[in-house]
Write a protein that holds these residues in place. Structure first.
Motif, PDB file in Angstrom:
ATOM      1  N   VAL A   1      -8.652 -23.763 -21.129  1.00 43.68           N
ATOM      2  CA  VAL A   1      -9.818 -23.249 -21.839  1.00 43.68           C
ATOM      3  C   VAL A   1     -10.517 -24.360 -22.627  1.00 43.68           C
ATOM      4  N   GLY A   2      -9.747 -25.279 -23.202  1.00 39.85           N
ATOM      5  CA  GLY A   2     -10.369 -26.376 -23.936  1.00 39.85           C
ATOM      6  C   GLY A   2     -11.263 -27.214 -23.045  1.00 39.85           C
ATOM      7  N   ARG A   3     -10.781 -27.545 -21.848  1.00 40.83           N
ATOM      8  CA  ARG A   3     -11.591 -28.324 -20.922  1.00 40.83           C
ATOM      9  C   ARG A   3     -12.801 -27.521 -20.456  1.00 40.83           C
ATOM     10  N   TRP A   4     -12.577 -26.236 -20.185  1.00 41.67           N
ATOM     11  CA  TRP A   4     -13.668 -25.355 -19.743  1.00 41.67           C
ATOM     12  C   TRP A   4     -14.765 -25.279 -20.796  1.00 41.67           C
ATOM     13  N   LEU A   5     -14.358 -25.139 -22.061  1.00 41.53           N
ATOM     14  CA  LEU A   5     -15.341 -25.086 -23.143  1.00 41.53           C
ATOM     15  C   LEU A   5     -16.104 -26.409 -23.238  1.00 41.53           C
ATOM     16  N   GLY A   6     -15.375 -27.531 -23.081  1.00 39.56           N
ATOM     17  CA  GLY A   6     -16.036 -28.836 -23.129  1.00 39.56           C
ATOM     18  C   GLY A   6     -17.045 -29.017 -22.016  1.00 39.56           C
ATOM     19  N   GLU A   7     -16.709 -28.478 -20.841  1.00 42.74           N
ATOM     20  CA  GLU A   7     -17.625 -28.600 -19.701  1.00 42.74           C
ATOM     21  C   GLU A   7     -18.885 -27.756 -19.872  1.00 42.74           C
ATOM     22  N   HIS A   8     -18.868 -26.828 -20.821  1.00 40.52           N
ATOM     23  CA  HIS A   8     -20.057 -26.035 -21.123  1.00 40.52           C
ATOM     24  C   HIS A   8     -20.977 -26.730 -22.128  1.00 40.52           C
ATOM     25  N   HIS A   9     -20.502 -27.831 -22.688  1.00 35.65           N
ATOM     26  CA  HIS A   9     -21.312 -28.623 -23.629  1.00 35.65           C
ATOM     27  C   HIS A   9     -21.835 -27.761 -24.780  1.00 35.65           C
ATOM     28  N   GLY A  10     -20.942 -26.955 -25.324  1.00 36.57           N
ATOM     29  CA  GLY A  10     -21.290 -26.139 -26.481  1.00 36.57           C
ATOM     30  C   GLY A  10     -22.050 -24.869 -26.166  1.00 36.57           C
ATOM     31  N   LYS A  11     -22.231 -24.543 -24.892  1.00 37.03           N
ATOM     32  CA  LYS A  11     -23.017 -23.364 -24.517  1.00 37.03           C
ATOM     33  C   LYS A  11     -22.166 -22.213 -23.976  1.00 37.03           C
ATOM     34  N   ALA A  12     -20.857 -22.310 -24.106  1.00 40.83           N
ATOM     35  CA  ALA A  12     -20.004 -21.225 -23.622  1.00 40.83           C
ATOM     36  C   ALA A  12     -20.255 -19.955 -24.426  1.00 40.83           C
ATOM     37  N   THR A  13     -20.248 -18.832 -23.728  1.00 36.29           N
ATOM     38  CA  THR A  13     -20.578 -17.560 -24.376  1.00 36.29           C
ATOM     39  C   THR A  13     -19.346 -16.773 -24.807  1.00 36.29           C
ATOM     40  N   ARG A  14     -18.151 -17.253 -24.505  1.00 38.52           N
ATOM     41  CA  ARG A  14     -16.945 -16.491 -24.851  1.00 38.52           C
ATOM     42  C   ARG A  14     -15.763 -17.440 -25.036  1.00 38.52           C
ATOM     43  N   ASN A  15     -14.748 -16.930 -25.722  1.00 37.21           N
ATOM     44  CA  ASN A  15     -13.439 -17.585 -25.873  1.00 37.21           C
ATOM     45  C   ASN A  15     -13.493 -18.903 -26.617  1.00 37.21           C
ATOM     46  N   GLY A  16     -14.484 -19.057 -27.492  1.00 40.04           N
ATOM     47  CA  GLY A  16     -14.618 -20.297 -28.242  1.00 40.04           C
ATOM     48  C   GLY A  16     -13.472 -20.597 -29.178  1.00 40.04           C
ATOM     49  N   ASP A  17     -12.695 -19.574 -29.548  1.00 43.35           N
ATOM     50  CA  ASP A  17     -11.572 -19.771 -30.469  1.00 43.35           C
ATOM     51  C   ASP A  17     -10.246 -20.005 -29.757  1.00 43.35           C
ATOM     52  N   TRP A  18     -10.296 -20.184 -28.422  1.00 43.09           N
ATOM     53  CA  TRP A  18      -9.064 -20.275 -27.654  1.00 43.09           C
ATOM     54  C   TRP A  18      -8.924 -21.619 -26.940  1.00 43.09           C
ATOM     55  N   GLY A  19      -9.460 -22.665 -27.539  1.00 46.95           N
ATOM     56  CA  GLY A  19      -9.420 -23.977 -26.907  1.00 46.95           C
ATOM     57  C   GLY A  19      -8.022 -24.542 -26.731  1.00 46.95           C
ATOM     58  N   HIS A  20      -7.041 -23.964 -27.414  1.00 43.77           N
ATOM     59  CA  HIS A  20      -5.661 -24.454 -27.289  1.00 43.77           C
ATOM     60  C   HIS A  20      -5.010 -24.024 -25.981  1.00 43.77           C
ATOM     61  N   MET A  21      -5.584 -23.037 -25.279  1.00 45.22           N
ATOM     62  CA  MET A  21      -4.895 -22.409 -24.148  1.00 45.22           C
ATOM     63  C   MET A  21      -4.854 -23.315 -22.924  1.00 45.22           C
ATOM     64  N   ARG A  22      -3.667 -23.426 -22.338  1.00 46.26           N
ATOM     65  CA  ARG A  22      -3.463 -24.176 -21.100  1.00 46.26           C
ATOM     66  C   ARG A  22      -2.666 -23.293 -20.152  1.00 46.26           C
ATOM     67  N   ASN A  23      -3.353 -22.564 -19.302  1.00 46.59           N
ATOM     68  CA  ASN A  23      -2.696 -21.652 -18.370  1.00 46.59           C
ATOM     69  C   ASN A  23      -2.592 -22.313 -17.003  1.00 46.59           C
ATOM     70  N   HIS A  24      -1.395 -22.434 -16.487  1.00 44.74           N
ATOM     71  CA  HIS A  24      -1.187 -22.924 -15.118  1.00 44.74           C
ATOM     72  C   HIS A  24       0.149 -22.381 -14.627  1.00 44.74           C
ATOM     73  N   ASP A  25       0.136 -21.082 -14.344  1.00 42.54           N
ATOM     74  CA  ASP A  25       1.381 -20.365 -14.086  1.00 42.54           C
ATOM     75  C   ASP A  25       1.197 -19.317 -12.992  1.00 42.54           C
ATOM     76  N   ILE A  26       2.340 -18.842 -12.470  1.00 38.08           N
ATOM     77  CA  ILE A  26       2.344 -17.696 -11.572  1.00 38.08           C
ATOM     78  C   ILE A  26       2.450 -16.449 -12.443  1.00 38.08           C
ATOM     79  N   ILE A  27       1.466 -15.555 -12.316  1.00 39.92           N
ATOM     80  CA  ILE A  27       1.369 -14.409 -13.214  1.00 39.92           C
ATOM     81  C   ILE A  27       1.175 -13.139 -12.395  1.00 39.92           C
ATOM     82  N   SER A  28       1.804 -12.068 -12.850  1.00 38.80           N
ATOM     83  CA  SER A  28       1.624 -10.761 -12.222  1.00 38.80           C
ATOM     84  C   SER A  28       0.259 -10.209 -12.618  1.00 38.80           C
TER      85      SER A  28
END
Length: 894
Positions: free
Chosen positions: A377-404
């Motif tokens: 999410v941090g990288r995704w937010l950075g790639e929006h250059h400050g224009k992301a419309t959601r999840n701005g408070d979740w920049g710590h998240m790093r999801n790379h898992d197998i999930i149900s």
């Protein structure tokens, strides 16, 4: 060693490195949305999926990948009529559907083992042109008062003019995967089909200076086979061998920028090149030199009526010769299929055939809906250059898992409270994966620094029901019973994360103490207002369900703490603290001091939300729904042996209850002994319990022929209305799909039957039976004169739920409703769809058609109630499951 144990122990990382981890829809997801307005559906629509490379994941038809989704395999098809290759499933976006997003394809998860040693999938492919335009336009023309326009309604399956395409996988070893594709022509005439098994690398190199670009190359050819070699810096070297020596078509998994955006392509042979070569006849669209990052074997088949043609491939580490790849192929497939039969037979046991089929397909669907999920999410937010419309408070998240996942097409992203319910079924076949799922969301990569568990990618900050502690406790107990010892490390680590989350929930309290409010609590689609927004009246809402959820949370923390005390006495203080929390929360639902502030309505014998106005006055919103049933579910028992073995804790328990007597006087007395001297912690005392059960078991209210309704049928003839400033807000019972939008009134699944709420109610009834015993009986159904104890009532509700999927005396399954082909066609009727929720009166499936996730919990109920009676259950091998659901300690009996 039993086959079940063998498969479970082999379900570790090695055997699970390859699995059904492809999403079924990557387009239209938040991860792929780089728009300035947050319109994910239109930023990356289905129409661009053939030509545009994804950023965060891949999708495919009946596919597999490694557990980092570096290398993917899936099926592509072309019937000679479609405008594009059938590489992925089609459906309507949320704005397009008259009842929200909806996949418009027929596909089935027929079989799966937990380590993916055997997988079986079925896709039904029309021989006529797929009616993309018709589906979009006809649904757009329909109102919410009309049913959805489905693929079967278009006529493309008339005269059975379609192919059954079976895709099977069998592992010779963890990284040697046999693939068998069987095509059956169900129609009356010869039919042609291009079958294109496709191998490709996920594009992780575009725009990256750190990731080396992998490559596929044309390999050896001869002796009736041809191969492609795959080389990846991290994954290593593999080869895909195709029987029959088909031609291979190579392109790069990169966007066709020239077509999409009028820009420059980074490769001469882009993602849609194979499509253009087959569909448009553009031979120059594929690389003649035989290399790239995406490749497909081209099989041109003509299939006679009723004939089956088979394509065989083998994906494995690049250490063998192509010419020997198929010598042991059939023998390995036979062995793995037999092992799958043996595995499920141990689980199915004495269940009758129809119930065994439902259980097996339910669990297969849950295994198939595992998905690789990557979202930095941090990288995704950075790639929006400050224009992301959601999840701005979740920049710590790093999801790379197998999930149900709830549904790999309609919900190809995790919803944590969904996942908690999933684990109740997954623990039956893969306890390590079930525990891993629960632990994952308490990991620092997911859990917010403030302690909030993320909700789902559309808004990680949304508020979902806090069921995680309940699931942790259930999974731990079932796993302990089946393995002979409890996983204390799992429980201890989970408790630490849950403590942080519980403290975050404390911030959700309303201004009046232990009453909770606000947010998407899972039942908010069944209320007068959108509870996530400011109320039109001002003031605030005191939520019966929000407060009951937290009472249940505290109860489960008590029970987890009691288990941990056996290994660390230091948890005694924590148990007492959560008991204190429970007493305060439960008592807050009985604010007797002021008229209309008490959530309990003495006249109706039911709990309601309380609307508080800015001037301090209040009124109950008298909607009879799950919101008022949830307090029934906040119940747990404490064993007499537990208190006897912990005298210091018992003394502190008694002193706390005495000190908080003013809180305990309006709830079930925690000091009154029940059967075998058990203690009961519950919001409802016996009198209130009987009054709520009278409504729960009334067939004109909550008890439908197919489980418990989310909204009382009473509101069909008596809609609830709230008048404010010239506007009337209404909630009415609707047995099927919603006639309103997302919030306000009865929308989405509120009104029909859904499995999670039913499972919570069944669990609560089992728990209360261990306290009240066989002498506590109620009329079931209300007014029938048939008196049952609480165990029998739990079984009756469970059997009604099972009946949704069971063929009746005419061989018709309620789940299929009025779809005649599904009911009577031998090639449809035994292939099940595990819908999101079900019609409140006739049991037909509604909502997401493949949300096996929480509906798959039916497997848990089938395992318990499928064929055994009360005494047999407590003597038999599933005693641990019963005890877990009932909240009993190990080695106790009723």
């Amino acid at each position: 060693m039993a086959k079940k144990d063998t498969l479970e122990k082999s379900a570790g990382k090695a055997w699970s490195k390859w699995g059904p981890y492809l999403s079924e829809r990557q387009w239209g997801t938040v991860r792929e949305d780089y728009s300035d307005n947050g319109d994910a559906w239109n930023y990356f629509p289905h129409s661009q999926s053939t030509s545009r490379a994804y950023r965060w994941g891949e999708d495919g038809l009946g596919g597999i990948s490694d557990d980092s989704q570096q290398l993917c395999f899936a099926l592509a098809l072309w019937n000679g009529q479609d405008p594009v290759l059938k590489e992925r499933l089609f459906g309507l976006t949320g704005p397009q559907g008259n009842h929200a997003e909806d996949v418009k394809e027929y596909y089935y998860y027929l079989d799966a083992t937990p380590n993916h040693s055997y997988l079986k999938y079925l896709y039904k492919y029309p021989q006529a042109a797929f009616p993309y335009k018709d589906l979009v336009e006809t649904n757009a023309s329909r109102s919410k008062l009309e049913s959805e326009y489905e693929l079967i309604d278009t006529g493309v399956f008339d005269e059975d003019r379609y192919f059954d395409v079976f895709v099977e996988y069998a592992k010779a070893d963890p990284e040697d995967i046999l693939i068998r594709i069987s095509i059956v022509n169900r129609g009356p005439d010869d039919a042609s089909l291009r079958v294109l098994p496709t191998l490709w690398f996920r594009n992780t190199w575009a725009g990256s200076n750190e990731t080396a670009k992998p490559q596929l190359n044309r390999g050896e050819r001869g002796n009736g086979a041809s191969a492609v070699s795959a080389s990846h810096a991290e994954l290593g070297d593999y080869q895909l061998i195709a029987e029959g020596a088909p031609e291979w078509l190579f392109v790069d998994n990169e966007s066709n920028n020239r077509l999409l955006f009028g820009g420059e392509n980074h490769s001469a042979y882009v993602k849609d090149g194979i499509n253009d070569s087959i569909v448009l006849g553009k031979q120059d669209a594929v690389n003649p030199e035989g290399f790239g990052t995406k490749a497909a074997a081209d099989y041109a088949l003509t299939v006679r009526p009723g004939e089956t043609k088979t394509v065989k491939l083998r994906l494995r580490k690049a250490d063998g010769e192509a010419k020997t790849a198929f010598e042991d192929f059939d023998a390995i497939f036979e062995q793995r299929a037999q092992e799958a039969d043996e595995f499920y037979q141990e689980l199915i046991g004495e269940l009758p055939g129809p119930q065994g089929l439902v259980l097996r397909q339910a669990l297969a669907g849950m295994i198939w809906t595992k998905q690789y999920y990557e979202f930095d999410v941090g990288r995704w937010l950075g790639e929006h250059h400050g224009k992301a419309t959601r999840n701005g408070d979740w920049g710590h998240m790093r999801n790379h898992d197998i999930i149900s996942m709830p549904d790999k097409w309609e919900y190809p992203w995790y919803a944590v409270w969904d996942s908690a319910f999933h684990t109740l079924a997954l623990v039956l076949v893969d306890p390590d994966f079930a525990k891993g799922q629960l632990s994952l969301f308490l990991d620092e990569r997911y859990l917010h620094p403030n302690g909030q568990i993320p909700a789902y990618e559309w808004n990680f900050s949304d508020v979902n029901p806090p069921v995680h502690a309940w699931a942790v406790r259930m999974v731990y107990r079932i796993d302990r019973e089946r393995r002979g010892e409890g996983d204390i490390d799992f429980l201890k680590n989970a408790f630490a994360g849950l403590e942080r989350n519980f403290h975050w929930w404390e911030t959700r309290k309303g201004p009046d103490g232990d009453v909770y409010q606000g947010g998407f609590l899972g039942l908010d689609n069944i209320g007068v207002f959108d509870r996530s927004e400011h109320l039109p009246t001002g003031g605030h809402l005191e939520q019966s369900d929000g407060t009951a959820w937290m009472a249940l949370y505290a109860q489960n923390m008590i029970q987890i703490g009691l288990e941990l005390i056996k290994h660390d006495p230091g948890y005694q203080q924590k148990v007492i603290a959560y008991l204190d929390h429970f007493l305060g929360i439960a008592a807050a639902m009985h604010d007797i001091g002021c008229e209309h502030r008490d959530m309990w309505d003495e006249e109706d014998g039911f709990f309601y939300d309380v609307l508080r106005f800015p001037d301090g006055s209040s009124t109950r919103l008298k909607v009879r729904s799950l919101v008022g049933l949830l307090p029934l579910c906040a119940v747990t028992v404490i064993e007499a042996d537990t208190l006897a073995q912990l005298p210091e804790l018992a003394a502190r328990y008694e002193k706390l209850v005495q000190r908080k007597e003013h809180l305990a006087e309006n709830i079930s007395c925690p000091m009154t002994p029940g059967i075998e001297n058990r203690r009961l912690l519950a919001i409802l005392d016996e009198e209130k319990l009987r009054r709520v059960l009278t409504r729960l078991l009334d067939e004109q209210e909550f008890l439908s022929p197919y489980g418990i309704r989310s909204l009382s049928k009473y509101h069909q003839d008596h809609p609830y209305q709230f008048h404010w400033e010239g506007q009337t807000h209404t909630v009415a019972y609707i047995p099927g799909e919603s006639e309103t939008y997302m919030f306000g009134g009865n929308s989405n699944w509120r009104g029909p039957v859904w499995l999670p709420a039913n499972l919570l109610i069944v669990q609560a009834l089992l728990t209360m039976h261990t306290y009240y015993g066989d002498d506590f009986k109620m009329e079931c159904p209300t007014g029938s004169g048939n008196r049952l104890n609480l165990f029998q009532i739990a079984k009756e509700i469970s059997c009604r739920l099972m009946d949704i999927f069971m063929p009746d005396q005419n061989g018709r399954r309620p789940v299929f409703g009025g779809a005649e082909k599904f009911q009577s066609d031998p090639h449809f009727r035994d292939h099940l769809l595990f819908y999101e929720y079900f019609h409140g009166d006739d049991g037909s499936g509604l909502g997401a058609s493949h949300q096996t996730g929480w509906t798959g919990t039916l497997a848990t109920l089938l395992t318990i109630f499928g064929s055994l009676d009360h005494e047999d259950l407590l003597k038999g091998g599933m005693q641990g499951v019963v005890e877990a659901l009932a909240g009993m300690d190990e080695n106790t009996t009723q």
